[in-house]
Scaffold this active site. Structure first.
Site, short mmCIF file in Angstrom:
data_model
loop_
_atom_site.label_atom_id
_atom_site.label_comp_id
_atom_site.label_asym_id
_atom_site.label_seq_id
_atom_site.Cartn_x
_atom_site.Cartn_y
_atom_site.Cartn_z
N GLU A 122 56.47 34.60 27.74
CA GLU A 122 56.35 33.22 27.30
C GLU A 122 57.13 32.28 28.21
O GLU A 122 58.18 32.65 28.74
CB GLU A 122 56.89 33.08 25.87
CG GLU A 122 55.99 33.79 24.88
CD GLU A 122 56.39 33.59 23.44
OE1 GLU A 122 55.52 33.76 22.58
OE2 GLU A 122 57.54 33.26 23.17
N CYS A 135 61.54 26.42 30.37
CA CYS A 135 62.32 27.65 30.17
C CYS A 135 61.45 28.81 30.67
O CYS A 135 60.37 29.07 30.13
CB CYS A 135 62.65 27.78 28.69
SG CYS A 135 63.65 29.20 28.31
N CYS A 142 63.40 42.77 27.55
CA CYS A 142 64.76 42.72 28.09
C CYS A 142 65.46 44.02 27.74
O CYS A 142 65.25 44.58 26.66
CB CYS A 142 65.51 41.54 27.47
SG CYS A 142 67.10 41.19 28.24
N CYS A 146 71.02 42.41 23.11
CA CYS A 146 71.97 41.54 22.42
C CYS A 146 71.51 41.47 20.96
O CYS A 146 70.32 41.32 20.69
CB CYS A 146 72.00 40.14 23.03
SG CYS A 146 72.51 40.18 24.76
N CYS A 149 69.28 38.53 19.45
CA CYS A 149 68.14 38.04 20.25
C CYS A 149 66.90 38.89 19.98
O CYS A 149 66.92 40.11 20.11
CB CYS A 149 68.49 38.09 21.73
SG CYS A 149 67.15 37.51 22.78
N CYS A 371 65.37 29.27 21.26
CA CYS A 371 66.14 30.31 21.96
C CYS A 371 66.16 31.60 21.16
O CYS A 371 66.45 31.59 19.97
CB CYS A 371 67.60 29.92 22.11
SG CYS A 371 67.89 28.47 23.06
N1 SAH Z 1 69.50 37.23 29.64
C1 SAH Z 1 69.87 35.88 29.97
C2 SAH Z 1 68.71 34.94 29.84
C3 SAH Z 1 68.22 34.73 28.42
S1 SAH Z 1 68.80 33.19 27.96
C4 SAH Z 1 71.06 35.48 29.14
O1 SAH Z 1 71.44 36.23 28.27
O2 SAH Z 1 71.66 34.44 29.42
C5 SAH Z 1 68.50 33.08 26.31
C6 SAH Z 1 69.61 32.31 25.64
O3 SAH Z 1 69.31 32.20 24.26
C7 SAH Z 1 70.93 33.06 25.75
O4 SAH Z 1 72.03 32.22 25.80
C8 SAH Z 1 70.89 33.81 24.46
O5 SAH Z 1 72.13 34.30 24.14
C9 SAH Z 1 70.36 32.77 23.51
N2 SAH Z 1 69.81 33.35 22.30
C10 SAH Z 1 69.24 34.56 22.17
N3 SAH Z 1 68.86 34.76 20.89
C11 SAH Z 1 69.17 33.66 20.22
C12 SAH Z 1 68.99 33.26 18.86
N4 SAH Z 1 68.39 34.05 17.97
N5 SAH Z 1 69.43 32.05 18.50
C13 SAH Z 1 70.00 31.23 19.41
N6 SAH Z 1 70.18 31.54 20.70
C14 SAH Z 1 69.78 32.75 21.10
#
Ligand code: SAH
Length: 390
Positions: A122, A135, A142, A146, A149, A371
Site C-alpha cells: 500500500e 507514505c 515486514c 513490532c 504494528c 500508521c
Molecule cells: N519500519 C520502519 C518504517 C515503518 S514506519 C519504522 O519502523 O520506522 C511506520 C510508523 O508507524 C512507525 O513509526 C511505526 O512505529 C508506526 N506504527 C506502527 N503501527 C502503529 C499503530 N498501530 N499505531 C500508530 N503508529 C504505528
C-alpha cells in the site's frame, strides 16, 4: 478460483531473495520486455547502448519517463520514429497494477498496488494545507514484528525492487495529475518511507529508488522533503545519511531497553544506547535538519509523565522533534490508544523541555490507512471473500 494467494504462501516470515523480486519485474508483461522504470541513469544509458543508440537518448528518455510521466513510447514526440519502434520491441515503461483505490473523508487516499508476482503493498497520500505527503512502502510485509504494528503480523515478506518503490511515487503522480513535474504548489511535495517494511533492511533498492526520485531532471523531490523512518537498523543509519542525505525518523516508542525489547524487538540487536549514538552521529544533523523521534502512545504501557521525562533525558543534545502518534487499533491488537489527557500531558513535558512535540492526527482511519494499519484491509477482504466462497 484462487482468492487468497497468501494462504498458499510459505508460512514463516522470510525474506525471499531480491533476485526473485527483480525477475518478477523484468517478466512484467513478457519475459523479453525490460521495464525502464527503476533503472539508474547509468543503467538506462547501458540499455540504450545495447540497442545501438547514443548515450544522449537516455537523457531524453529520462525526461519523458520521470519529468513528463509518459508511459507510451509512441507519444514521445521528439524521438525519431525508428527509435520509438526499437524501444517498443524491447522495453516497457510500467506502472504497478492498482487493486484498490480508496479515499477517506479527510482526503487521505490509499492505493493497494499489485506486482507481477501477485504480491501487494500500500501507499498512502496525505494532503495537507500547504503540502502533500506520500507514505511509501519498502517491503511486502515486514520482518520486524513490532507488537503494535499490523504490518508485522503479515507472513510473507520480500523486498521491493527499485522499480516497485519508484512505481508507487509515479502511481500517485498519475492520479494527482502532476505531470510534468510541477515547480510549486505540488500536491505530492513530500515523501516518507514509512509504509510497509523496514527501509534499512532493503537499503540498496531504497537508495536506488530515492536517487531516481530526487533527480532534478525528473520527479525532482529534494532530499529535504524526504524522510526515511527506521525502527533502528543501526549499522545502516550512517550510510543512509552519507549517501542520501534524507531526513531521518526513528521509531523509538520506548525509553528503556526492557520495554523496547518487547515492543520493538530489533532493540535486542541494537539497543537504545547504540541507536542514540547513531543519531548523534547522523551526517546531516543540524538544527535545521532535526531527527524525528516517533513515539506511539500505548495506554498504560509507555505513556506516563515519567516516560516523557526519561525521553527528554535520552534525546538531550540531539536536534530533535518528537512525533507523538496515538495508537491506531487493528483487529486483535494487544494495545489501546492512550487517553487524550495522557497524550497532552506527555506532549507538554517534551515541549517544555525544548522540543517540538506535535501529536499526529490520525488520518485515513476510515479506510484503514493510518500508521500501522497498512495492508490489513486487503487481508481482511480476502479472508472474507475466501470464507464466502468456502
Ligand atoms: N519500519 C520502519 C518504517 C515503518 S514506519 C519504522 O519502523 O520506522 C511506520 C510508523 O508507524 C512507525 O513509526 C511505526 O512505529 C508506526 N506504527 C506502527 N503501527 C502503529 C499503530 N498501530 N499505531 C500508530 N503508529 C504505528
Amino acid at each position: 478460483m484462487q482468492i487468497d494467494h497468501q494462504s498458499n504462501a510459505p508460512q514463516p516470515a522470510a525474506i525471499v531473495p531480491d533476485v526473485a523480486a527483480k525477475d518478477a519485474t523484468a517478466t512484467a508483461q513478457n519475459a523479453e520486455f525490460v521495464n525502464l522504470v527503476g533503472l539508474s541513469r547509468e543503467e538506462l544509458t547501458e540499455a540504450m547502448t545495447s540497442i545501438g543508440q547514443p548515450a544522449f537518448r537516455a537523457r531524453q528518455l529520462w525526461n519523458w519517463i520521470y519529468h513528463r510521466g509518459e508511459t507510451d513510447f509512441a507519444k514521445m514526440s521528439n524521438l525519431s520514429k525508428d527509435f520509438r519502434a526499437a524501444l517498443t520491441e524491447r522495453f516497457v515503461v510500467q506502472r504497478p497494477a492498482i487493486t484498490v483505490d480508496r479515499q477517506s473523508i479527510d482526503g487521505t487516499r490509499k492505493w493497494l498496488l499489485k506486482f507481477p508476482d501477485g504480491q501487494e503493498v500500500e501507499s498512502v497520500h496525505i494532503p495537507e494545507e500547504d503540502r502533500g505527503t506520500l507514505c511509501v512502502s519498502s517491503q511486502v510485509g515486514c520482518t520486524l514484528t513490532c507488537k503494535f504494528c499490523h504490518t508485522g503480523t503479515q507472513k510473507l515478506v520480500r523486498n521491493l525492487t527499485a522499480a516497485e518503490i519508484v512505481g508507487q511515487v509515479m502511481n500517485a503522480r498519475d492520479h494527482l495529475g502532476e505531470w510534468p513535474s510541477p515547480q510549486d504548489g505540488r500536491m505530492l511535495s513530500n515523501i516518507v518511507m514509512m509504509g510497509m517494511g523496514e527501509p534499512l533492511y532493503n537499503y540498496e533498492n531504497v537508495a536506488k529508488a530515492l536517487k531516481i526520485v530526487m533527480d532534478s531532471e525528473g520527479i525532482s523531490i529534494s532530499k529535504r522533503k524526504i524522510t526515511l523512518s527506521t525502527a533502528g537498523v543501526v549499522p545502516m543509519i550512517e550510510r543512509c545519511g552519507q549517501e542520501l542525505g534524507v531526513s531521518l525518523a526513528i521509531s523509538l516508542h520506548a525509553v528503556t531497553d526492557e520495554l523496547r525489547n518487547e515492543i520493538v524487538p530489533i532493540n535486542k540487536k541494537y539497543p537504545i544506547a547504540q541507536l542514540m549514538q547513531a543519531c548523534r552521529d547522523y551526517p546531516t544533523l543540524s538544527n535545521a535538519r532535526r531527527i524525528t523521534f516517533e513515539y506511539v502512545m500505548l495506554k498504560g504501557i509507555n505513556d506516563s509523565p515519567a516516560d516523557a521525562r526519561a525521553l527528554v533525558k535520552l534525546i538531550k543534545g540531539i536536534p530533535a522533534k518528537v512525533n507523538l502518534i496515538p495508537f491506531n487499533p487493528w483487529p486483535g491488537a494487544p494495545y489501546e490508544r492512550s487517553t487524550d489527557a495522557a497524550i497532552n500531558a506527555f506532549s507538554d513535558i517534551v515541549f517544555n523541555a525544548g522540543y517540538a512535540s506535535p501529536v499526529r492526527t490520525p488520518r485515513g482511519e476510515d479506510i484503514m490507512a493510518a500508521c500501522g494499519q497498512l495492508k490489513s484491509e486487503s487481508v481482511k477482504l480476502r479472508r472474507s471473500a475466501r470464507d464466502a466462497a468456502a
